[in-house]
Design an enzyme around this catalytic site. Sequence first.
Site, PDB file in Angstrom:
ATOM      1  N   CYS A  26      31.865  34.249  41.490  1.00 51.40           N
ATOM      2  CA  CYS A  26      32.068  35.927  41.556  1.00 51.40           C
ATOM      3  C   CYS A  26      30.369  36.087  40.860  1.00 51.40           C
ATOM      4  O   CYS A  26      29.692  35.606  41.148  1.00 51.40           O
ATOM      5  CB  CYS A  26      32.866  36.478  41.229  1.00 51.40           C
ATOM      6  SG  CYS A  26      33.511  36.213  39.270  1.00 51.40           S
ATOM      7  N   ASN A  85      31.194  36.019  36.394  1.00 54.17           N
ATOM      8  CA  ASN A  85      32.058  34.557  36.125  1.00 54.17           C
ATOM      9  C   ASN A  85      32.677  35.051  34.843  1.00 54.17           C
ATOM     10  O   ASN A  85      33.200  34.136  34.101  1.00 54.17           O
ATOM     11  CB  ASN A  85      31.262  33.346  35.230  1.00 54.17           C
ATOM     12  CG  ASN A  85      32.015  32.336  35.355  1.00 54.17           C
ATOM     13  OD1 ASN A  85      30.988  31.142  34.979  1.00 54.17           O
ATOM     14  ND2 ASN A  85      33.163  31.982  36.007  1.00 54.17           N
ATOM     15  N   CYS A 140      35.366  37.363  35.574  1.00 58.94           N
ATOM     16  CA  CYS A 140      36.688  38.551  35.944  1.00 58.94           C
ATOM     17  C   CYS A 140      37.739  38.114  36.486  1.00 58.94           C
ATOM     18  O   CYS A 140      38.188  36.969  36.683  1.00 58.94           O
ATOM     19  CB  CYS A 140      36.556  39.438  36.047  1.00 58.94           C
ATOM     20  SG  CYS A 140      35.443  40.624  35.096  1.00 58.94           S
ATOM     21  N   ARG A 141      37.370  37.484  37.821  1.00 58.17           N
ATOM     22  CA  ARG A 141      37.455  37.200  39.370  1.00 58.17           C
ATOM     23  C   ARG A 141      37.314  35.455  39.215  1.00 58.17           C
ATOM     24  O   ARG A 141      38.646  34.968  39.349  1.00 58.17           O
ATOM     25  CB  ARG A 141      36.845  37.924  40.181  1.00 58.17           C
ATOM     26  CG  ARG A 141      36.812  39.253  40.472  1.00 58.17           C
ATOM     27  CD  ARG A 141      36.108  39.895  41.335  1.00 58.17           C
ATOM     28  NE  ARG A 141      35.008  39.808  41.048  1.00 58.17           N
ATOM     29  CZ  ARG A 141      34.291  40.080  42.131  1.00 58.17           C
ATOM     30  NH1 ARG A 141      34.088  40.669  43.230  1.00 58.17           N
ATOM     31  NH2 ARG A 141      32.390  39.958  41.893  1.00 58.17           N
ATOM     32  N   SER A 142      36.518  35.577  38.502  1.00 53.56           N
ATOM     33  CA  SER A 142      36.517  33.337  39.316  1.00 53.56           C
ATOM     34  C   SER A 142      37.141  32.927  38.025  1.00 53.56           C
ATOM     35  O   SER A 142      37.703  31.560  38.507  1.00 53.56           O
ATOM     36  CB  SER A 142      34.883  32.920  39.084  1.00 53.56           C
ATOM     37  OG  SER A 142      34.337  33.365  38.743  1.00 53.56           O
ATOM     38  N   ASP A 150      35.994  43.792  42.506  1.00 56.04           N
ATOM     39  CA  ASP A 150      35.364  43.412  41.257  1.00 56.04           C
ATOM     40  C   ASP A 150      36.078  44.776  40.379  1.00 56.04           C
ATOM     41  O   ASP A 150      35.534  46.047  41.009  1.00 56.04           O
ATOM     42  CB  ASP A 150      34.094  44.056  41.574  1.00 56.04           C
ATOM     43  CG  ASP A 150      33.611  43.790  39.683  1.00 56.04           C
ATOM     44  OD1 ASP A 150      34.301  43.269  38.791  1.00 56.04           O
ATOM     45  OD2 ASP A 150      32.123  43.728  39.856  1.00 56.04           O
TER      46      ASP A 150
END
Length: 145
Positions: free
Chosen positions: A3, A6, A8-10, A118
């Site tokens: 993302c 690195n 939040c999402r990934s 995001d």
Amino acid sequence: MVCLGNICRSPLAEGILKEKARAAGLDWHVDSAGTGGWHSGEQPDHRSIAVARKYGMDISGQRARQFHPRDFQRFDLIFAMDESNLRDLRRLAPTPDDAARVHLLLEYAYGSPAEVPDPYYHDDTAFEEVFHLLDSACGEIMGKL
Ligand code: 4NP
């Protein structure tokens, strides 16, 4: 799993796919990175840690790092969370074959392009939604691979 930051999402995607691979007895090397390096060395966002913990996963030991072109030699598949990540990663690819191994995660899972939004500037609900989006998509990926 890549993302922007690195944090939040990934990190969630890494934790979820790692857990599914482990449960299936698969010896996969799963990692995550950000296209940007602003958060390098940091723990995942506390809201990502919290939603992972809610579903039985501890991602607090992860540390953010920036994606590096050498990652193209280290990984068979690279999944981008959104179109911007996809563009940035393909720009870094040493060869066209490398660029072709970068996929939009939800497109790889479901066959039509869509982004993992995001959640950084949003509330806990957004993190909950991202968790379920990633959990379902990783389930599909397990089926495919
Ligand atoms: P991520 O979310 O890409 O899912 O880790 C973000 C984290 C930090 C920032 C943007 C997105 N930031 O601008 O610092």
